[in-house]
Each structure stands twice: as structure tokens, then as C-alpha cells.
Scaffold this motif. Structure first.
Motif, mmCIF file in Angstrom:
data_model
loop_
_atom_site.group_PDB
_atom_site.id
_atom_site.type_symbol
_atom_site.label_atom_id
_atom_site.label_comp_id
_atom_site.label_asym_id
_atom_site.label_seq_id
_atom_site.Cartn_x
_atom_site.Cartn_y
_atom_site.Cartn_z
ATOM 1 N N GLY A 6 3.947 3.257 7.238
ATOM 2 C CA GLY A 6 2.644 3.904 7.298
ATOM 3 C C GLY A 6 2.729 5.349 7.752
ATOM 4 N N TYR A 7 3.563 5.608 8.752
ATOM 5 C CA TYR A 7 3.718 6.971 9.276
ATOM 6 C C TYR A 7 4.344 7.920 8.254
ATOM 7 N N ASN A 8 5.118 7.368 7.292
ATOM 8 C CA ASN A 8 5.837 8.209 6.330
ATOM 9 C C ASN A 8 5.352 8.033 4.888
ATOM 10 N N ASN A 9 4.226 7.338 4.723
ATOM 11 C CA ASN A 9 3.574 7.184 3.414
ATOM 12 C C ASN A 9 4.455 6.541 2.341
ATOM 13 N N VAL A 10 5.045 5.398 2.692
ATOM 14 C CA VAL A 10 5.798 4.604 1.722
ATOM 15 C C VAL A 10 5.371 3.138 1.861
ATOM 16 N N TYR A 11 5.890 2.287 0.989
ATOM 17 C CA TYR A 11 5.613 0.852 1.066
ATOM 18 C C TYR A 11 6.622 0.180 1.990
ATOM 19 N N GLY A 12 6.139 -0.762 2.810
ATOM 20 C CA GLY A 12 7.038 -1.510 3.680
ATOM 21 C C GLY A 12 6.552 -2.938 3.835
ATOM 22 N N LEU A 13 7.407 -3.911 3.534
ATOM 23 C CA LEU A 13 7.011 -5.323 3.529
ATOM 24 C C LEU A 13 7.662 -6.113 4.660
ATOM 25 N N LYS A 48 -8.995 -19.937 4.869
ATOM 26 C CA LYS A 48 -9.863 -20.878 4.156
ATOM 27 C C LYS A 48 -11.095 -20.155 3.621
ATOM 28 N N GLU A 49 -11.402 -18.991 4.221
ATOM 29 C CA GLU A 49 -12.579 -18.208 3.840
ATOM 30 C C GLU A 49 -12.258 -17.030 2.925
ATOM 31 N N VAL A 50 -11.062 -16.447 3.095
ATOM 32 C CA VAL A 50 -10.709 -15.245 2.326
ATOM 33 C C VAL A 50 -9.324 -15.393 1.704
ATOM 34 N N ASP A 51 -9.081 -14.622 0.643
ATOM 35 C CA ASP A 51 -7.766 -14.629 -0.005
ATOM 36 C C ASP A 51 -6.811 -13.656 0.667
ATOM 37 N N ILE A 52 -7.355 -12.514 1.089
ATOM 38 C CA ILE A 52 -6.559 -11.411 1.635
ATOM 39 C C ILE A 52 -7.239 -10.901 2.909
ATOM 40 N N ILE A 53 -6.444 -10.474 3.873
ATOM 41 C CA ILE A 53 -6.969 -9.741 5.028
ATOM 42 C C ILE A 53 -6.450 -8.310 4.932
ATOM 43 N N LEU A 54 -7.375 -7.364 5.047
ATOM 44 C CA LEU A 54 -7.031 -5.951 4.996
ATOM 45 C C LEU A 54 -7.240 -5.336 6.377
ATOM 46 N N SER A 55 -6.330 -4.476 6.776
ATOM 47 C CA SER A 55 -6.470 -3.832 8.090
ATOM 48 C C SER A 55 -5.783 -2.473 8.076
ATOM 49 N N PRO A 56 -6.161 -1.594 9.015
ATOM 50 C CA PRO A 56 -5.354 -0.393 9.205
ATOM 51 C C PRO A 56 -3.965 -0.805 9.677
ATOM 52 N N VAL A 57 -2.990 0.056 9.461
ATOM 53 C CA VAL A 57 -1.636 -0.232 9.944
ATOM 54 C C VAL A 57 -1.536 0.097 11.442
ATOM 55 N N THR A 58 -2.146 1.204 11.823
ATOM 56 C CA THR A 58 -2.097 1.652 13.214
ATOM 57 C C THR A 58 -3.485 2.135 13.636
ATOM 58 N N GLY A 81 -1.936 4.614 6.060
ATOM 59 C CA GLY A 81 -1.893 3.527 5.094
ATOM 60 C C GLY A 81 -2.798 2.360 5.439
ATOM 61 N N LEU A 82 -2.670 1.312 4.639
ATOM 62 C CA LEU A 82 -3.390 0.058 4.849
ATOM 63 C C LEU A 82 -2.390 -1.082 4.886
ATOM 64 N N GLN A 83 -2.807 -2.169 5.509
ATOM 65 C CA GLN A 83 -1.959 -3.346 5.653
ATOM 66 C C GLN A 83 -2.624 -4.517 4.925
ATOM 67 N N ILE A 84 -1.874 -5.122 4.003
ATOM 68 C CA ILE A 84 -2.374 -6.256 3.222
ATOM 69 C C ILE A 84 -1.673 -7.520 3.698
ATOM 70 N N THR A 85 -2.447 -8.545 4.036
ATOM 71 C CA THR A 85 -1.877 -9.784 4.563
ATOM 72 C C THR A 85 -2.437 -10.988 3.814
ATOM 73 N N ALA A 86 -1.584 -11.969 3.560
ATOM 74 C CA ALA A 86 -2.007 -13.223 2.933
ATOM 75 C C ALA A 86 -1.500 -14.395 3.771
#
Length: 466
Positions: free
Chosen positions: A179-186, A388-398, A442-447
Motif C-alpha cells: 500500500g505504501y508503494n502502490n503495488v499489489y500485495g497478497l 454469511k451476509e457479504v461476499d467481500i469485505i473492503l477496507s483501507p490498508v492503513t 490503496g484498498l484491502q480486499i478480503t474474502a
């Protein structure tokens, strides 16, 4: 960005570039070490492997998709015959006797390791300043921290010094620097990739994680590293994720976010407004968005660090200079152990060992450690109900933007709080991806567990949405 792996592979096959030339180019970028992202270069072995790839192509042989692709390795992974220092004084002269499973799988697929990358010592930190090799500098603004602990890995990808890098994520150590360096990280689902050969920090949350500039490159590398390993009993067999499978996100109907993350006093006002703007763009695409209730971020941080410090105190107890490491002799064995650990561990590592031993000590373990375990179970259960309610949770990274180099060392508590939005997903052992969109960090995508494919699907959807 389009897949660099696919592009370079085609250029190699079409003989527009040579593998040796590609490796030389990347090594020349790494050698000045402008951002303190390099601990050691693997120049000799990399060039030898490159020549073999060029010979195969010259002979008309087929090469694999990853064959000849240069990558970096956070310096907490064993790679046989290379220095594996953990950016620490204790292991500054230690050479690996074997290669980590995840790294070996990449090498077997033909990828070429070219650099061991700077990081917080033993993964202890969120800024990549706790290192004997000097603070890693942010790829966008060198006056700021790169994030941690996989700071060198994220910077090398951001600067195109490596095509991808392998970091390690315990409480956000891939996602936050990405997030700090604007790339993808899993951070994949816990157990999807073997931890064998990764120096243990907190064994119950340690994950091997790829950093790259595209979702497709993350997918390719994840597939190669995934799978059951007899040397790591927490691993499991997982299905390969195809490119076609993550190209259509029609099955994602509902997205949730934790309102207490966004309503927190700690969040930067710009990150908050940008996050909410991203939510509105997602709604405009017809996806339902739900506000979710969750544990307060300070509870997540305290639970994570309680357990992580306990586990690191246990894991690092073996490092006393007897079997390996920089031993310092004193008047007797006990004093030799004490001075070896005192002089060779960083201040942050010592802080975590002392904290962990306190948590585990008689009279405190029931009150603190067992309570931490119970909270972790409650957090995991909360996630199960959310999915059970949502497919994805979205959040800020920091909650905030990268601090200036030096500031985190003055205020360790603030450094711990920078992990407020990442540690909960680690405690839940969930697949989580940082994408370089939506906010400054960035944003954080969680499943849900084992739904790594869904995370990549939604990342592809967001590329064209926000």
C-alpha cells in the motif's frame, strides 16, 4: 498494468530480448542500492540460470511461463548457499543449508532469484527501519518509510528492479508496504502456501505472499507456490486459479465494510473520504454495500501483538549463538547466551521477546495469553458470520499515510497502530489483497477462507471501477 510476466515471456520466446540481458539489466538497477532495498545480490547463480534459458530458446525448446523471469526474495527465506540474514546482526554471516519450499517451487518453474531483500529484522516492524542494512526508502518519496516488514520487496517491485518479489505477511507485512508503494500485495489463506524455510515470527499467522504490479502476475505466482507440503502440516491442497475464472465478477453481489474502521479518530481524513468515494463507485455498479460491526481496531492490535509476541519469544528462543549465529563469549554459558542475544538482537526484537515472555510467564498466561486466544476465536467467528451476509469485505490498508524515516523508531506504539486494519484479517487467517487504488495507500480486499480466487476477481473488477 498488464502482466509483466506474460510480456517478458513473449519477448524471450520471440527472441526480442535475451534472458541474460534481462537479468543483467535488473542487476544493474539493483547494484546502486539507492533505496536500501538490497541485502545481497545473487548475481553468479542468476546469470548461470539465464544462460541455460537462452540455450533452450536457441535450441528451439519450449520454455515455461515463469522461465527466465527475475524475482526478489525477502531475506527471511532459506535459499541454499545464500546469506539469509533476516536483516539481523545475529545472522549476518549465516548461509542457508536448504531452500524454502515456496522458493524452490518458483525455481523449479524456471523463475530466477536475483536478490535477497531488506526488511525489518526477523519481520519485527512496520517500517523496514529495524535492520542492520539501513532503513528502506519509500519508492514514491525516499524521505518516507517503505513500510514493513517486507519493505525492500515492495520497493523493488515498485521500481521495476524485480518483476515480482516474495514477502512474508504475519500481521500485514506484505499488504502494508504494498500500500505504501502502490503495488499489489497478497496474503493468501493461511496454509495455502508452505511456510517451510520461512523464518518463523508468529507461526499461527505467518504467510508467504507475492508482491507484483498486476493481478495476473499475483495469480501466476500464487498458483506455482500453492499446495500441500509434507514439511508443513498446516498446508492443504488447493485448486489452481485460472485467468478466465478471475475475469468475471458477476457472482459478487454484496460488499461490506467495517464502519468502526471508517469512524475511527485515527483515520486520516483524506483516506476516509477517498474510501467512501470508492464505496459510492461500487454502489453505482449495482453492487449492494453493507456496513458491518466489528471489534475496535485497538482490540485487534492488542490481541494480535499479545499472541505474536508470545509466539516470537518461543520461536526465537533457539537463537542463542550455540548452533548458528554470531556468538559472543562471556565468563560462563549463561552469560554467553545473555550477551549474544542482548548485543545481536535489535531493540524492536528484544521488545517483542520481553513482551512475549511476560505474556507466557506464570501468573500472566491465564490472564493475558489465554484471553488473547479466546479473542482470536471470537474474531474468527465474527468473520464467519460476516461472510454469511457479504461476499467481500473492503477496507483501507492503513489508517494513515507513510511516516517520515525515523519517526516510527521514536514511537513504537504508533508503529503498532499502523497495523490496525491488517491484523484482524491475519487473526482470521483470511485471504487479503492490497490493491494500489482507492486511497493514497490503496484498498484491502478480503474474502472468506479458501476464497483467494474471489479476492482476485474483485481486484480485477475494481481496476475498471475506481
Amino acid at each position: 498494468m498488464a502482466s509483466q510476466i506474460h510480456t517478458l515471456h513473449q519477448q524471450l520466446v520471440d527472441k526480442k530480448i535475451t534472458c541474460e540481458g534481462l537479468i543483467q539489466e535488473k542487476l544493474s538497477l539493483l547494484k546502486p542500492n539507492t533505496y536500501n532495498s538490497v541485502n545481497s545480490l545473487l548475481e553468479t547463480s542468476a546469470l548461470e540460470l539465464a544462460k541455460k534459458v537462452d540455450a533452450k530458446i536457441a535450441n528451439g525448446e519450449t520454455i515455461g511461463l515463469l522461465e527466465g523471469i527475475p524475482f526478489g526474495i525477502k531475506d527471511v527465506y532459506m535459499v541454499q548457499g545464500t546469506y539469509t540474514t533476516a536483516s539481523s546482526n545475529l545472522l549476518k554471516n549465516y548461509k542457508s543449508a536448504y531452500t524454502a519450499t515456496a522458493i524452490q517451487k518458483l525455481i523449479d518453474a524456471g523463475a530466477i532469484p536475483i536478490v535477497k531483500e531488506n526488511c525489518d529484522s526477523f519481520g519485527h516492524g512496520s517500517s523496514s527501519e529495524n535492520t542492520i542494512f539501513g532503513a528502506v526508502k519509500n519508492a514514491i518519496n525516499p524521505e518516507l518509510v517503505a513500510g514493513g516488514s517486507s519493505g525492500g520487496s515492495a520497493v523493488n517491485v515498485a521500481k521495476d528492479y524485480t518483476v515480482f518479489s516474495i514477502g512474508g505477511d504475519t500481521g500485514g507485512s506484505v499488504r502494508q508496504p504494498a500500500g505504501y508503494n502502490n503495488v499489489y500485495g497478497l496474503k493468501p489463506t493461511y496454509g495455502r502456501i508452505s511456510r517451510y524455510g520461512l523464518m518463523a515470527y508468529a507461526s499461527s499467522t505467518d504467510c508467504v505472499g507475492p508482491i507484483a504490479k498486476s493481478v495476473e502476475d499475483i495469480r501466476i505466482v500464487l498458483n506455482v507456490m500453492s499446495g500441500k507440503d509434507v514439511k508443513d502440516q498446516t498446508t492443504y491442497a488447493s485448486a489452481e486459479i485460472s485467468e478466465a475464472a478471475i475475469s468475471n465478477s458477476n457472482d459478487i453481489k454484496t460488499v461490506g465494510y467495517f464502519k468502526n474502521f471508517i469512524e475511527s479518530d485515527a483515520i486520516d481524513s483524506k483516506i476516509k473520504s477517498d474510501f467512501l468515494a470508492s464505496i459510492e463507485k461500487i454502489k453505482a455498479k449495482g453492487i449492494e454495500v453493507k456496513e458491518l460491526d466489528f471489534f475496535k481496531s485497538d482490540i485487534l492490535v492488542s490481541t494480535y501483538y499479545t499472541l505474536a509476541m508470545a509466539e516470537t519469544a518461543s520461536n526465537l528462543s533457539r537463537l542463542d549463538g550455540s548452533n548458528y549465529g554470531n556468538r559472543i563469549e562471556d565468563k560462563n554459558l549463561k552469560e554467553s547466551y545473555a550477551v549474544t542475544r542482548s548485543e545481536n538482537f535489535s531493540e524492536e526484537t528484544k521488545r517483542r521477546i520481553v513482551g512475549g515472555n511476560q505474556v507466557l510467564s506464570q501468573g500472566f498466561s491465564d490472564e493475558i495469553y489465554l484471553k488473547g486466544l479466546a479473542l482470536r476465536d471470537a474474531i474468527a467467528e465474527n468473520f464467519e458470520n460476516d461472510f454469511k451476509e457479504v461476499d467481500i469485505i473492503l477496507s483501507p490498508v492503513t489508517p494513515g499515510t507513510p511516516p517520515k524515516i525515523g519517526d516510527s523508531l521514536k514511537d513504537p506504539h504508533a508503529m503498532y497502530l499502523s497495523d490496525a486494519y491488517t491484523v484482524g484479517f491475519s487473526l482470521g487467517q483470511l485471504p487479503t489483497l492490497t490493491i494500489p487504488q482507492g486511497t493514497e495507500t490503496g484498498l484491502q480486499i478480503t474474502a472468506a477462507k479458501n476464497n483467494d480466487e474471489l479476492v482476485l476477481k474483485f481486484a480485477n473488477f475494481l481496476k475498471d471501477t475506481i
